[in-house]
Design a protein around this motif. Structure first.
Motif, PDB file in Angstrom:
ATOM      1  N   ASP A  12       0.821  -1.208   0.000  1.00 55.59           N
ATOM      2  CA  ASP A  12       0.000   0.000   0.000  1.00 55.59           C
ATOM      3  C   ASP A  12       0.859   1.263   0.000  1.00 55.59           C
ATOM      4  O   ASP A  12       2.077   1.218   0.145  1.00 55.59           O
ATOM      5  N   ARG A  13       0.186   2.387  -0.174  1.00 54.51           N
ATOM      6  CA  ARG A  13       0.858   3.695  -0.256  1.00 54.51           C
ATOM      7  C   ARG A  13       1.605   4.011   1.037  1.00 54.51           C
ATOM      8  O   ARG A  13       2.726   4.551   1.012  1.00 54.51           O
ATOM      9  N   ALA A  19       8.970   3.688   3.450  1.00 51.90           N
ATOM     10  CA  ALA A  19      10.275   3.359   2.870  1.00 51.90           C
ATOM     11  C   ALA A  19      11.012   4.619   2.441  1.00 51.90           C
ATOM     12  O   ALA A  19      12.225   4.741   2.637  1.00 51.90           O
ATOM     13  N   ILE A  20      10.280   5.564   1.884  1.00 54.93           N
ATOM     14  CA  ILE A  20      10.894   6.816   1.432  1.00 54.93           C
ATOM     15  C   ILE A  20      11.362   7.657   2.616  1.00 54.93           C
ATOM     16  O   ILE A  20      12.505   8.106   2.662  1.00 54.93           O
ATOM     17  N   HIS A  21      10.485   7.861   3.582  1.00 60.25           N
ATOM     18  CA  HIS A  21      10.777   8.810   4.660  1.00 60.25           C
ATOM     19  C   HIS A  21      11.543   8.214   5.841  1.00 60.25           C
ATOM     20  O   HIS A  21      12.228   8.951   6.547  1.00 60.25           O
ATOM     21  N   ALA A  25      14.572   5.701   0.929  1.00 57.96           N
ATOM     22  CA  ALA A  25      14.498   5.059  -0.393  1.00 57.96           C
ATOM     23  C   ALA A  25      14.127   6.122  -1.412  1.00 57.96           C
ATOM     24  O   ALA A  25      13.075   6.744  -1.309  1.00 57.96           O
ATOM     25  N   THR A  26      14.984   6.331  -2.390  1.00 59.14           N
ATOM     26  CA  THR A  26      14.737   7.382  -3.376  1.00 59.14           C
ATOM     27  C   THR A  26      14.717   6.863  -4.807  1.00 59.14           C
ATOM     28  O   THR A  26      14.581   7.654  -5.737  1.00 59.14           O
ATOM     29  N   THR A  27      14.866   5.556  -4.992  1.00 60.33           N
ATOM     30  CA  THR A  27      14.842   4.967  -6.325  1.00 60.33           C
ATOM     31  C   THR A  27      13.870   3.793  -6.355  1.00 60.33           C
ATOM     32  O   THR A  27      13.526   3.235  -5.315  1.00 60.33           O
ATOM     33  N   ILE A  28      13.479   3.404  -7.544  1.00 54.83           N
ATOM     34  CA  ILE A  28      12.581   2.267  -7.694  1.00 54.83           C
ATOM     35  C   ILE A  28      13.250   0.987  -7.167  1.00 54.83           C
ATOM     36  O   ILE A  28      12.598   0.137  -6.567  1.00 54.83           O
ATOM     37  N   ILE A  31      12.868   0.970  -3.426  1.00 57.75           N
ATOM     38  CA  ILE A  31      11.479   0.654  -3.086  1.00 57.75           C
ATOM     39  C   ILE A  31      11.253  -0.847  -3.215  1.00 57.75           C
ATOM     40  O   ILE A  31      10.634  -1.473  -2.352  1.00 57.75           O
ATOM     41  N   ARG A  32      11.770  -1.448  -4.264  1.00 59.31           N
ATOM     42  CA  ARG A  32      11.654  -2.907  -4.432  1.00 59.31           C
ATOM     43  C   ARG A  32      12.291  -3.631  -3.254  1.00 59.31           C
ATOM     44  O   ARG A  32      11.727  -4.568  -2.708  1.00 59.31           O
TER      45      ARG A  32
END
Length: 73
Positions: A12-13, A19-21, A25-28, A31-32
């Motif tokens: 989910d979002r 993951a970002i914050h 995580a700043t790349t796909i 995120i994977r």
């Protein structure tokens, strides 16, 4: 109701945002690695990229500017 980003892995979002914050995580690829999203059919890649386009600038804005160890006066 959860905003599902990746139907294959049921990510989910909120998980993407964490993951970002929290993990920066700043790349796909990151995120994977952190969420498992976009490791199935790949249809969610454009959605994840749009989330990154929105959230990464917020992450960069939160980071304090690096302070130099030299004083100019």
């Amino acid at each position: 109701m959860r905003d599902i980003v990746c139907n294959c892995q049921m990510v989910d979002r909120e998980t993407i945002d964490k993951a970002i914050h929290e993990k920066n995580a700043t790349t796909i690829e990151e995120i994977r690695r952190y969420t498992g999203a976009n490791t199935g059919c790949g249809k969610c890649m454009s959605y994840i990229n749009s989330i990154l386009d929105t959230e990464v600038p917020k992450l960069v804005a939160k980071k304090p500017a690096a302070q130099s160890k030299f004083k100019l006066w």
